[in-house]
Design an enzyme around this catalytic site. Structure first.
Site, short mmCIF file in Angstrom:
data_model
loop_
_atom_site.label_atom_id
_atom_site.label_comp_id
_atom_site.label_asym_id
_atom_site.label_seq_id
_atom_site.Cartn_x
_atom_site.Cartn_y
_atom_site.Cartn_z
N ARG A 147 0.82 -1.21 0.00
CA ARG A 147 0.00 0.00 0.00
C ARG A 147 0.86 1.27 0.00
NH1 ARG A 147 -3.71 -1.37 4.53
NH2 ARG A 147 -4.92 -3.13 3.80
N ARG A 170 -7.50 11.44 -5.62
CA ARG A 170 -8.66 10.53 -5.54
C ARG A 170 -9.94 11.23 -5.09
NH1 ARG A 170 -10.83 7.26 -5.31
NH2 ARG A 170 -10.99 5.90 -3.75
N TYR A 177 -14.09 -13.17 0.72
CA TYR A 177 -14.79 -11.92 0.42
C TYR A 177 -16.12 -12.18 -0.30
CZ TYR A 177 -11.27 -8.39 1.67
OH TYR A 177 -10.43 -7.56 2.36
N ARG A 208 -3.55 6.21 1.01
CA ARG A 208 -4.17 7.42 1.56
C ARG A 208 -3.30 8.18 2.55
NH1 ARG A 208 -9.60 5.06 3.83
NH2 ARG A 208 -8.34 3.15 3.87
#
Length: 368
Positions: free
Chosen positions: A38, A51, A165, A42
């Protein structure tokens, strides 16, 4: 058609820094290579700005956006590898399932799989070249724009993690719905895992054809399984993926290193080190020296600093990195975190982590 649609997966710029690739093969390097799961995320203000107001999966389906987000951390840090910005859930989408990214909740399947007959809703034979072409275009575009600075890693979710998932309908603490399938519907579970494996193999081969120089398989939910269930419902498929991808690449005269990251599955280290992957990724719950002993030099290792160590002051981060390097040694080792970067992390501390890996490892290699 944009000019980027005309970019082809050939005539890529020459690679200038192959430290990461050499480490995957256990070769000597001038320093220990480092990247972060990652790393396009963010925690970066430029990522949040880019984004803002955009749907997550719309972003994933834009090669230009994925390329820009992949390159952002390389402008800040001396990472030794980049990983394409994408998501593991593009595979369930390609198989016909709807997935939404809900703010504050994360990935959500409005209609998860509930019973074995729901498998009929899935597209068993997926034309990855059509359904996932946006990922391949993003990889090709990024390989050109990265200009040979560092290698580009492609990735996928592992069959068990994707299955979890698809049945849970999103994140879960217990994964009891998915695990219920393993105990109540073992045959249907294997059928789903086989379907996912077949798509994953084609997807990874497509990523290499598009320009990926290494591949990582994320089994993020491996640790929710016990050793017996892992050996039945995860490990055989992880091995199949590596074997099938490598056999096909060998026919084409290509050799692309593969990394397996089965989070929290430390009971399976010995098995994972004999599964056709060059590198085994580790989470932070495993002692580096113990991991070296248990894998017996058969593979390179990647990891495994606790991401929360990045909340520490920079001097402390440097000390933690030094101890980690002493535990793993400098050969056949890629420094990383034991999981992905969190959104509230200080970008400066990420820089301190990267610098500490390079600085300490250079000194240790010199002293040999």
């Amino acid at each position: 058609m944009s000019k980027d649609d005309l970019i082809l997966p050939k005539d890529f710029p020459q690679l200038k820094n192959d430290t990461f690739l050499r480490a995957t093969r256990g070769e000597e390097t001038e320093h220990v290579p480092v990247w972060c799961m990652r790393q396009a995320g963010r925690y970066l203000p430029e990522f949040r700005e880019f984004r803002a107001g955009k749907d997550f999966f719309d972003t994933c389906q834009s090669p230009e956006a994925c390329c820009e987000l992949t390159l952002q951390p390389l402008r800040r840090y001396a990472f030794d590898a980049a990983i394409i910005f994408s998501d593991i859930l593009v595979i369930p989408q390609a198989m016909g399932m709807e997935v939404q990214m809900v703010p504050g909740k994360g990935p959500t399947f409005p209609e998860p799989l509930k019973e074995p007959e729901d498998l009929q809703r899935l597209q068993a034979k997926v034309d990855v070249g059509k359904e996932l072409s946006y990922v391949f275009k993003a990889i090709t575009l990024t390989r050109h724009k990265i200009d040979g600075k560092v290698p580009l890693i492609g990735f996928t979710g592992a069959p068990w993690t994707l299955m979890a998932y698809m049945i849970e309908g999103g994140g879960s603490n217990t994964h009891s719905k998915a695990k219920r399938w393993l105990y109540r519907h073992p045959e249907a579970s294997h059928m789903l895992l086989r379907m996912l494996t077949d798509v994953i193999v084609q997807y990874l081969l497509g990523q290499v054809a598009a320009g990926a120089q290494a591949l990582q398989v994320f089994d993020s939910h491996a640790g929710i399984l016990g050793p017996v269930e892992f050996r039945e419902f995860s490990l055989p498929y992880l091995r199949d993926i590596a074997r099938s991808v490598k056999d096909k690449l060998k026919e084409e005269g290509k050799d692309v290193p593969m990394i397996v990251f089965a989070k929290d599955a430390h009971y399976a280290l010995d098995d994972l080190s004999q599964s056709n992957y060059e590198v085994v990724g580790l989470d932070w719950t495993i002692d580096p020296r113990s991991a070296r002993e248990r894998t017996g030099g058969k593979v390179s290792l990647q990891g495994n600093m606790d991401p929360c160590a990045l909340y520490a002051p920079k001097e402390k981060i440097s000390d933690i990195v030094k101890k980690m390097l002493e535990g793993f040694g400098t050969r056949g080792y890629i420094a990383n975190l034991g999981h992905g970067l969190y959104p509230d992390m200080d970008p400066e501390n990420v820089g301190a982590f990267v610098e500490a890996v390079h600085q300490h490892s250079k000194q240790m290699i010199k002293q040999k």
